[in-house]
Design an enzyme around this catalytic site. Structure first.
Site, PDB file in Angstrom:
ATOM      1  N   CYS A  36       0.685  -1.337  -0.046  1.00 48.82           N
ATOM      2  CA  CYS A  36      -0.054   0.012   0.187  1.00 48.82           C
ATOM      3  C   CYS A  36       0.783   1.159   0.006  1.00 48.82           C
ATOM      4  O   CYS A  36       0.363   2.301  -0.111  1.00 48.82           O
ATOM      5  CB  CYS A  36      -0.900  -0.176   1.154  1.00 48.82           C
ATOM      6  SG  CYS A  36       0.067   0.147   2.679  1.00 48.82           S
ATOM      7  N   ASP A  38       2.223   2.489   2.693  1.00 46.81           N
ATOM      8  CA  ASP A  38       2.415   3.088   3.954  1.00 46.81           C
ATOM      9  C   ASP A  38       4.047   3.032   4.307  1.00 46.81           C
ATOM     10  O   ASP A  38       4.544   1.979   4.127  1.00 46.81           O
ATOM     11  CB  ASP A  38       1.610   2.536   4.970  1.00 46.81           C
ATOM     12  CG  ASP A  38       0.067   2.826   4.648  1.00 46.81           C
ATOM     13  OD1 ASP A  38      -0.139   3.678   3.673  1.00 46.81           O
ATOM     14  OD2 ASP A  38      -0.708   2.491   5.489  1.00 46.81           O
ATOM     15  N   CYS A  61      -2.469   4.528   7.065  1.00 54.09           N
ATOM     16  CA  CYS A  61      -3.999   4.459   7.405  1.00 54.09           C
ATOM     17  C   CYS A  61      -4.021   4.375   8.731  1.00 54.09           C
ATOM     18  O   CYS A  61      -3.066   4.446   9.516  1.00 54.09           O
ATOM     19  CB  CYS A  61      -4.303   2.960   6.775  1.00 54.09           C
ATOM     20  SG  CYS A  61      -3.714   1.605   7.682  1.00 54.09           S
ATOM     21  N   CYS A 105      -2.033  -4.563   8.577  1.00 58.73           N
ATOM     22  CA  CYS A 105      -1.282  -3.262   8.864  1.00 58.73           C
ATOM     23  C   CYS A 105      -0.739  -3.052  10.184  1.00 58.73           C
ATOM     24  O   CYS A 105       0.387  -2.489  10.348  1.00 58.73           O
ATOM     25  CB  CYS A 105      -2.441  -2.001   8.918  1.00 58.73           C
ATOM     26  SG  CYS A 105      -3.686  -1.864   7.552  1.00 58.73           S
TER      27      CYS A 105
HETATM   28 FE1  FES Z   1      -1.143   0.182   4.378  1.00 58.74          FE
HETATM   29 FE2  FES Z   1      -2.874  -0.027   6.508  1.00 58.74          FE
HETATM   30  S1  FES Z   1      -3.270   0.236   4.265  1.00 58.74           S
HETATM   31  S2  FES Z   1      -0.541  -0.438   6.485  1.00 58.74           S
END
Ligand code: FES
Length: 124
Positions: A36, A38, A61, A105
């Site tokens: 994602c 992150d 997120c 996550c």
């Molecule tokens: Fe990327 Fe939660 S959507 S860590």
């Protein structure tokens, strides 16, 4: 009210207690979730084998930010070995629960902690 995240998760997402760079950290771990995008940085102050202080900066997120805050709280005062034994399940219990699609996550926080401890071991 039936919400996607628990009250505890939203509170930690909106008002994390451990958010921010730590200027005197002696261990730093940077990790990213390739799925994602992150990113998380974990800062630790380790003295005499114990984690005296922990903070984080996470771009991600609500689940990633909330679990980052939880892990910082859980590892403060713990030995390195105790900190490394913390599981995703234990972190999620602190948030009561996470939506199934958000469980992964929490692995970002565990990876960030491991990376910071690797950094500390390399510097020793
Ligand atoms: Fe990327 Fe939660 S959507 S860590």
């Amino acid at each position: 009210m039936n919400s996607y995240y628990t009250k505890e998760t939203m509170e930690r997402f909106l008002n994390p207690k451990h958010f921010g760079e730590m200027k005197d950290a002696n261990a730093v771990g940077r990790v990213g979730n390739p799925k994602c995008g992150d990113q998380m940085t974990v800062y630790l102050k380790i003295e005499d084998g114990k984690i005296k202080n922990a903070s984080f900066q996470t771009l991600g997120c609500a689940a990633a930010i909330a679990t980052s805050d939880v892990i910082c709280e859980m590892i403060t005062g713990k030995t390195i070995k105790e900190a490394l034994s913390i599981t995703e399940k234990e972190m999620i219990e602190k948030l009561e629960k996470l939506p199934a699609v958000k469980v992964h996550c929490s692995s970002l926080a565990i990876s960030g902690l491991k990376k910071a401890i690797e950094d500390y071991e390399e510097k020793k």
